[in-house]
Design a protein around this motif. Structure first.
Motif, short mmCIF file in Angstrom:
data_model
loop_
_atom_site.label_atom_id
_atom_site.label_comp_id
_atom_site.label_asym_id
_atom_site.label_seq_id
_atom_site.Cartn_x
_atom_site.Cartn_y
_atom_site.Cartn_z
N ILE A 1 2.20 -7.15 3.99
CA ILE A 1 1.77 -6.72 4.93
C ILE A 1 1.04 -7.85 6.10
CG2 ILE A 1 -0.28 -5.42 5.91
CD1 ILE A 1 -0.13 -3.66 3.57
N GLU A 2 0.56 -8.89 5.35
CA GLU A 2 0.06 -9.93 6.10
C GLU A 2 1.08 -10.78 6.74
OE1 GLU A 2 -1.86 -14.13 5.07
OE2 GLU A 2 -3.18 -12.17 4.43
N SER A 3 2.24 -10.85 6.17
CA SER A 3 3.44 -11.70 6.66
C SER A 3 3.94 -10.81 7.82
CB SER A 3 4.28 -11.96 5.63
OG SER A 3 4.97 -11.04 4.88
N GLY A 4 3.71 -9.64 7.95
CA GLY A 4 4.62 -8.81 8.74
C GLY A 4 5.67 -8.07 8.28
N GLN A 5 6.22 -8.38 7.01
CA GLN A 5 7.39 -7.56 6.66
C GLN A 5 7.18 -6.24 5.87
OE1 GLN A 5 8.49 -10.10 3.26
NE2 GLN A 5 9.31 -11.62 4.54
N ALA A 6 6.00 -5.69 6.00
CA ALA A 6 5.74 -4.15 5.87
C ALA A 6 4.44 -4.20 6.85
CB ALA A 6 5.33 -4.28 4.46
N HIS A 7 4.47 -2.88 7.30
CA HIS A 7 3.49 -2.49 8.34
C HIS A 7 2.28 -1.73 7.96
CE1 HIS A 7 6.09 -4.32 11.30
NE2 HIS A 7 7.16 -3.75 10.82
N SER A 8 2.55 -1.31 6.80
CA SER A 8 1.42 -0.45 6.13
C SER A 8 1.54 -0.72 4.55
CB SER A 8 1.46 0.86 6.40
OG SER A 8 2.90 1.66 5.87
N ILE A 9 0.62 0.01 4.00
CA ILE A 9 0.54 0.33 2.40
C ILE A 9 1.77 1.17 2.10
CG2 ILE A 9 -0.44 1.04 0.48
CD1 ILE A 9 -3.19 0.01 1.85
N ALA B 1 4.99 0.01 -0.31
CA ALA B 1 5.23 0.91 -1.48
C ALA B 1 6.57 1.31 -1.39
CB ALA B 1 4.48 2.08 -1.55
N GLU B 2 7.25 1.64 -0.32
CA GLU B 2 8.54 2.01 -0.13
C GLU B 2 9.64 0.85 -0.27
OE1 GLU B 2 8.80 3.98 3.64
OE2 GLU B 2 7.72 5.72 2.95
N GLN B 3 9.24 -0.08 0.29
CA GLN B 3 10.09 -1.52 0.30
C GLN B 3 10.23 -1.91 -1.32
OE1 GLN B 3 9.10 -4.65 2.97
NE2 GLN B 3 8.78 -2.97 4.50
N GLU B 4 9.11 -1.79 -2.07
CA GLU B 4 9.07 -2.11 -3.39
C GLU B 4 9.36 -1.29 -4.36
OE1 GLU B 4 8.39 -5.51 -4.18
OE2 GLU B 4 8.55 -5.77 -1.86
N GLY B 5 9.78 0.06 -3.86
CA GLY B 5 10.28 1.10 -4.76
C GLY B 5 9.27 1.51 -5.87
N VAL B 6 7.84 1.38 -5.35
CA VAL B 6 6.56 2.00 -6.14
C VAL B 6 5.98 2.89 -5.30
CG1 VAL B 6 6.42 -0.14 -7.44
CG2 VAL B 6 5.04 0.16 -5.41
N THR B 7 4.89 3.83 -5.95
CA THR B 7 3.88 4.50 -5.57
C THR B 7 2.98 3.95 -4.50
OG1 THR B 7 2.41 4.78 -7.32
CG2 THR B 7 4.46 6.28 -7.05
N VAL B 8 2.29 4.67 -3.30
CA VAL B 8 1.08 4.07 -2.79
C VAL B 8 0.08 3.87 -3.87
CG1 VAL B 8 -0.54 4.76 -1.05
CG2 VAL B 8 1.97 5.25 -0.61
N ALA B 9 0.09 4.68 -4.72
CA ALA B 9 -1.18 4.71 -5.66
C ALA B 9 -1.41 3.36 -6.42
CB ALA B 9 -1.12 5.68 -6.64
N TYR B 10 0.04 3.02 -6.66
CA TYR B 10 0.19 1.59 -7.41
C TYR B 10 -0.28 0.30 -6.59
CZ TYR B 10 2.52 -2.01 -10.49
OH TYR B 10 2.55 -3.29 -11.01
N VAL B 11 0.34 0.52 -5.31
CA VAL B 11 0.03 -0.63 -4.39
C VAL B 11 -1.57 -0.91 -4.22
CG1 VAL B 11 0.28 -1.49 -2.02
CG2 VAL B 11 2.15 -0.50 -3.30
N CYS B 12 -1.97 0.49 -3.96
CA CYS B 12 -3.55 0.21 -3.78
C CYS B 12 -4.26 0.07 -5.17
CB CYS B 12 -3.99 1.71 -3.35
SG CYS B 12 -3.65 2.27 -1.84
N ARG B 13 -3.69 0.07 -6.39
CA ARG B 13 -4.41 -0.30 -7.30
C ARG B 13 -4.31 -1.77 -7.74
NH1 ARG B 13 -2.57 0.56 -13.59
NH2 ARG B 13 -4.13 -0.21 -14.42
#
Length: 80
Positions: free
Chosen positions: A1-9, A13-25
């Motif tokens: 997110i900081e680098s700008g490659q992703a715009h939100s959590i 999560a979509e880019q990494e193929g994981v859930t939003v809950a996992y990213v938040c954890r």
């Protein structure tokens, strides 16, 4: 997110193929003191330190992290 490659959590999560809950954890790990990260990666973390302690409601301040999680001057190099 900081680098700008992703715009939100959600985007990350979509880019990494994981859930939003996992990213938040895992987000609290981004606030961990660099010397603690280095010590863990080198296998020099205090015996008994559990991931649950780090991912829980741990302290944000690096000095407080070191104290709460059992890192001392002798166990890890300080850089801050």
């Amino acid at each position: 997110i900081e680098s700008g490659q992703a715009h939100s959590i959600t985007d990350l999560a979509e880019q990494e193929g994981v859930t939003v809950a996992y990213v938040c954890r895992l987000l609290p790990l981004t606030c961990m003191a660099p010397d603690i990260v280095e010590a863990i990666l080198d296998g020099r973390q205090p015996k008994g330190l559990r991931l649950a302690e780090i991912l829980g409601n741990g302290p944000l301040g690096w000095h407080e992290q070191r104290s709460a999680w059992g890192f001392s001057r002798g166990s890890t190099p300080f850089r801050s």
